[in-house]
Write a protein that holds these residues in place. Structure first.
Motif, PDB file in Angstrom:
ATOM      1  N   LEU A   1     -19.239 -14.454  15.012  1.00 45.10           N
ATOM      2  CA  LEU A   1     -19.336 -14.472  16.475  1.00 45.10           C
ATOM      3  C   LEU A   1     -18.345 -15.456  17.086  1.00 45.10           C
ATOM      4  N   GLY A   2     -18.206 -16.608  16.460  1.00 48.92           N
ATOM      5  CA  GLY A   2     -17.235 -17.578  16.951  1.00 48.92           C
ATOM      6  C   GLY A   2     -15.821 -17.025  16.908  1.00 48.92           C
ATOM      7  N   LEU A   3     -15.467 -16.348  15.797  1.00 56.03           N
ATOM      8  CA  LEU A   3     -14.133 -15.766  15.674  1.00 56.03           C
ATOM      9  C   LEU A   3     -13.914 -14.643  16.685  1.00 56.03           C
ATOM     10  N   GLN A   4     -14.953 -13.838  16.928  1.00 52.63           N
ATOM     11  CA  GLN A   4     -14.823 -12.748  17.886  1.00 52.63           C
ATOM     12  C   GLN A   4     -14.632 -13.260  19.311  1.00 52.63           C
ATOM     13  N   HIS A   5     -15.171 -14.422  19.609  1.00 52.31           N
ATOM     14  CA  HIS A   5     -15.037 -14.978  20.957  1.00 52.31           C
ATOM     15  C   HIS A   5     -13.824 -15.894  21.089  1.00 52.31           C
ATOM     16  N   GLY A   6     -12.944 -15.875  20.102  1.00 48.68           N
ATOM     17  CA  GLY A   6     -11.676 -16.574  20.214  1.00 48.68           C
ATOM     18  C   GLY A   6     -11.660 -18.014  19.760  1.00 48.68           C
ATOM     19  N   ALA A   7     -12.694 -18.465  19.077  1.00 46.21           N
ATOM     20  CA  ALA A   7     -12.702 -19.839  18.579  1.00 46.21           C
ATOM     21  C   ALA A   7     -11.704 -19.970  17.430  1.00 46.21           C
ATOM     22  N   PRO A   8     -11.077 -21.114  17.275  1.00 47.27           N
ATOM     23  CA  PRO A   8     -10.194 -21.318  16.120  1.00 47.27           C
ATOM     24  C   PRO A   8     -10.990 -21.233  14.810  1.00 47.27           C
ATOM     25  N   MET A   9     -10.286 -20.909  13.744  1.00 49.27           N
ATOM     26  CA  MET A   9     -10.936 -20.707  12.448  1.00 49.27           C
ATOM     27  C   MET A   9     -11.767 -21.916  12.031  1.00 49.27           C
ATOM     28  N   GLY A  10     -11.229 -23.112  12.166  1.00 48.57           N
ATOM     29  CA  GLY A  10     -11.955 -24.319  11.757  1.00 48.57           C
ATOM     30  C   GLY A  10     -13.237 -24.521  12.536  1.00 48.57           C
ATOM     31  N   ILE A  11     -13.176 -24.288  13.838  1.00 47.34           N
ATOM     32  CA  ILE A  11     -14.361 -24.452  14.684  1.00 47.34           C
ATOM     33  C   ILE A  11     -15.410 -23.398  14.328  1.00 47.34           C
ATOM     34  N   ALA A  12     -14.968 -22.161  14.099  1.00 52.17           N
ATOM     35  CA  ALA A  12     -15.900 -21.099  13.733  1.00 52.17           C
ATOM     36  C   ALA A  12     -16.577 -21.407  12.399  1.00 52.17           C
ATOM     37  N   LEU A  13     -15.803 -21.898  11.424  1.00 49.48           N
ATOM     38  CA  LEU A  13     -16.397 -22.253  10.124  1.00 49.48           C
ATOM     39  C   LEU A  13     -17.382 -23.405  10.258  1.00 49.48           C
ATOM     40  N   LEU A  14     -17.010 -24.412  11.045  1.00 48.55           N
ATOM     41  CA  LEU A  14     -17.930 -25.534  11.249  1.00 48.55           C
ATOM     42  C   LEU A  14     -19.211 -25.105  11.950  1.00 48.55           C
ATOM     43  N   SER A  15     -19.095 -24.149  12.896  1.00 47.37           N
ATOM     44  CA  SER A  15     -20.314 -23.688  13.572  1.00 47.37           C
ATOM     45  C   SER A  15     -21.214 -22.928  12.609  1.00 47.37           C
ATOM     46  N   GLY A  16     -20.615 -22.140  11.720  1.00 49.47           N
ATOM     47  CA  GLY A  16     -21.427 -21.450  10.718  1.00 49.47           C
ATOM     48  C   GLY A  16     -22.086 -22.411   9.748  1.00 49.47           C
ATOM     49  N   LEU A  17     -21.342 -23.414   9.308  1.00 47.87           N
ATOM     50  CA  LEU A  17     -21.917 -24.426   8.407  1.00 47.87           C
ATOM     51  C   LEU A  17     -23.017 -25.235   9.097  1.00 47.87           C
ATOM     52  N   ALA A  18     -22.792 -25.565  10.360  1.00 48.91           N
ATOM     53  CA  ALA A  18     -23.793 -26.328  11.105  1.00 48.91           C
ATOM     54  C   ALA A  18     -25.063 -25.502  11.306  1.00 48.91           C
ATOM     55  N   THR A  19     -24.902 -24.222  11.571  1.00 48.82           N
ATOM     56  CA  THR A  19     -26.068 -23.341  11.724  1.00 48.82           C
ATOM     57  C   THR A  19     -26.849 -23.269  10.422  1.00 48.82           C
ATOM     58  N   GLY A  20     -26.140 -23.078   9.319  1.00 47.88           N
ATOM     59  CA  GLY A  20     -26.823 -23.024   8.023  1.00 47.88           C
ATOM     60  C   GLY A  20     -27.512 -24.312   7.667  1.00 47.88           C
TER      61      GLY A  20
END
Length: 100
Positions: free
Chosen positions: A77-96
């Motif tokens: 979802l982060g990648l689809q909404h235009g977030a940079p790769m690092g931010i999207a990965l960090l959001s996924g890790l933070a969610t998990g």
């Protein structure tokens, strides 16, 4: 021999599957394909290794697959909404980490 009957039958089934794959798709055991298979299964391998330690310690956690899916979904979802790769990965890790 009878103690390991189940393991032997699984090994025979895997060898039979490998033989069928080798005959049906000659390029299946090529280095490039095996590398692709390894990279595709890497997330499951990492989760399985973590769960191994949980099970060895006597615990059980049935939510690990759901947490993995939720973290992956958050990353996508982060990648689809235009977030940079690092931010999207960090959001996924933070969610998990938060849910898990």
């Amino acid at each position: 021999m009878t103690r390991h009957r189940r393991e032997i039958s699984v090994a025979i089934a895997i060898a039979a599957l490998a033989a069928v794959l080798a005959a049906a798709a000659p390029g299946y055991f090529s280095g490039e394909n095996l590398n692709d298979l390894f990279l595709a299964s890497l997330p499951v391998l990492v989760v399985a290794l973590g769960m191994t330690f949980v099970l060895i310690s006597g615990g059980i956690d049935l939510s690990v697959g759901s947490v993995l899916g939720l973290g992956a979904g958050t990353t996508v979802l982060g990648l689809q909404h235009g977030a940079p790769m690092g931010i999207a990965l960090l959001s996924g890790l933070a969610t998990g980490a938060t849910v898990g």
